[in-house]
Design an enzyme around this catalytic site. Structure first.
Site, PDB file in Angstrom:
ATOM      1  N   ASP A 132     -30.570  13.395 -99.349  1.00 39.40           N
ATOM      2  CA  ASP A 132     -31.191  14.998-101.078  1.00 39.40           C
ATOM      3  C   ASP A 132     -32.009  15.485 -99.743  1.00 39.40           C
ATOM      4  O   ASP A 132     -33.108  15.902-100.454  1.00 39.40           O
ATOM      5  CB  ASP A 132     -32.446  13.713-101.784  1.00 39.40           C
ATOM      6  CG  ASP A 132     -32.838  14.381-102.627  1.00 39.40           C
ATOM      7  OD1 ASP A 132     -32.311  15.491-103.293  1.00 39.40           O
ATOM      8  OD2 ASP A 132     -34.170  14.018-103.415  1.00 39.40           O
ATOM      9  N   CYS A 186     -22.203  10.024-123.169  1.00 39.41           N
ATOM     10  CA  CYS A 186     -23.789  10.188-124.230  1.00 39.41           C
ATOM     11  C   CYS A 186     -23.393   9.564-125.764  1.00 39.41           C
ATOM     12  O   CYS A 186     -24.895   9.808-126.484  1.00 39.41           O
ATOM     13  CB  CYS A 186     -25.064  11.214-123.297  1.00 39.41           C
ATOM     14  SG  CYS A 186     -26.008  11.076-122.152  1.00 39.41           S
ATOM     15  N   CYS A 189     -26.208  10.179-129.383  1.00 39.79           N
ATOM     16  CA  CYS A 189     -27.996  10.078-128.442  1.00 39.79           C
ATOM     17  C   CYS A 189     -28.428  11.134-127.985  1.00 39.79           C
ATOM     18  O   CYS A 189     -28.371  11.836-127.355  1.00 39.79           O
ATOM     19  CB  CYS A 189     -27.561   8.798-128.045  1.00 39.79           C
ATOM     20  SG  CYS A 189     -29.122   7.844-126.789  1.00 39.79           S
ATOM     21  N   CYS A 212     -41.152  20.474-116.975  1.00 44.61           N
ATOM     22  CA  CYS A 212     -41.006  18.828-116.290  1.00 44.61           C
ATOM     23  C   CYS A 212     -42.120  18.401-115.744  1.00 44.61           C
ATOM     24  O   CYS A 212     -42.724  18.807-115.061  1.00 44.61           O
ATOM     25  CB  CYS A 212     -40.032  19.056-115.805  1.00 44.61           C
ATOM     26  SG  CYS A 212     -39.590  17.466-114.714  1.00 44.61           S
TER      27      CYS A 212
END
Length: 383
Positions: A132, A186, A189, A212
């Protein structure tokens, strides 16, 4: 090659990884195009590095043209229980689960290097290690390797680990047979989308980072837009809402990695204590923690927004003391916190006393424009 893959999986497990799978690093994919649209729309906010490294991020071979295989590893950091009820105590700060223990970069990187060394010696091939910190899109690689899929919240989601999985990648010039990719599970949902406090998802599988709370608490350097401050509640570093509500977490297990275990200071820290932190104490308290990266001033800014949302008049003294802080960012956040906790008359008197001595234009704007902003917000809520 199957013998090599099995050997590496055993070694990965011995090093503390919970999953180890393989993917092609050279085949075409659509992830680069999606990232380009994200940046072109400005949804990356102040993360300018995403724009400057866009071409290199587009595909693993754009960063290293010799890459042929990705060894993708996952380390579970799951909490022992649902963390969201912790936010009921508004006089305590909420720190994201991923940041409660040691910095995962440091936990994972050394172990990745050990595994990469074994791979290089077995195949006599060049390897590169990533956690990362480089222009590599790890989540699409993880989906291609079958670790999970990018859910509607854009995070990696695993049928075995739920939402709680740190990723590390070893790229190698060797050709290794890939594992089957994972598909999206998913369904209909929308729990993660519905849970977002700031409506940061313009559509399923899309994120606007500018809205965010993880971005705002960690990546955003200056004062927040006023519209998001009340929405942060007690969140002072990161946000877990979209992760924690996912039904797939019913299969998740608590992390077994001791270095990722939550420190005492990271679970329910008192806002009054955090507001009193100076820079040396902040650095000591959050040594080896990812929280240290944002610095004391940005962290205390977040704490002050949480103080403003606490509804606790006992925290007025903590915020008022910071009106004289050396950092304009902290002083401005203290103004907002006090406007939320104090009565109108008391706040007006404090403004008259402090505004004349304030030299920073940004903090002056907080004092001068706040009443107008609050009135606009109130009208919006009524409407």
């Amino acid at each position: 090659m199957s013998d090599l893959r099995d050997t590496l999986r055993v070694s990965a497990a011995e090093l503390g990884f919970d999953v180890c799978r393989f993917a092609s690093a050279s085949e075409p994919w659509s992830a680069g195009e999606r990232l380009q649209h994200f940046v072109e729309a400005g949804r990356h906010g102040e993360m300018g590095w995403m724009e400057t490294t866009l071409e290199r991020r587009a595909h693993p071979t754009a960063m290293w043209d010799g890459a042929r295989t990705a060894v993708v590893l996952g380390m579970n950091y799951g909490p022992a229980s649902d963390p969201l009820p912790e936010m009921a105590d508004r006089s305590a700060g909420y720190i994201s689960v991923y940041a409660r223990g040691d910095d995962y970069h440091e936990v994972i990187k050394g172990r990745l290097k050990t595994l990469a060394g074994q791979l290089a010696s077995r195949l006599d091939a060049e390897v590169k290690v990533f956690v990362d910190t480089a222009p590599l899109m790890e989540k699409p690689l993880a989906q291609r390797a079958g670790l999970g899929w990018q859910g509607k919240h854009t995070n990696l989601l695993s049928r075995d680990q739920g939402n709680w999985l740190f990723l590390g990648v070893i790229l190698t010039a060797a050709e290794i047979e890939p594992d089957p990719a994972e598909t999206e599970h998913c369904g209909s949902c929308t729990a993660c989308l519905d849970a977002c406090p700031t409506n940061a998802f313009p559509a399923p599988f899309q994120l606007d980072a500018r809205r965010c709370l993880s971005y705002l608490t960690i990546e955003h350097a200056g004062p927040w837009p006023v519209e998001f401050r009340a929405l942060t509640g007690s969140r002072i570093y990161g946000c877990d809402d979209c992760l924690a509500v996912c039904p797939w977490n019913k299969f998740a297990q608590a992390s077994r990695e001791t270095r990722l275990a939550a420190r005492d200071i990271s679970v329910g820290p008192r806002l009054a204590d955090l507001a009193a932190l100076d820079d040396p104490t902040f650095r000591i308290l959050f040594s080896k923690s990812p929280i240290k990266r944002i610095g004391r001033d940005r962290f205390v800014r977040n704490v002050l927004y949480a103080i403003g949302n606490s509804g606790d008049p006992r925290l007025v003294a903590s915020a008022e003391r910071l009106l004289d802080d050396a950092s304009p960012l902290v002083r401005g956040a203290a103004v907002w916190a006090l406007s939320r906790l104090m009565g109108a008359e008391a706040f007006a008197g404090l403004r008259d006393a402090k505004l004349a001595a304030e030299t920073d234009e940004g903090v002056q704007s907080e004092w001068a424009l706040l009443p107008l902003r609050e009135k606009v917000a109130e009208r919006s809520e009524v409407g």
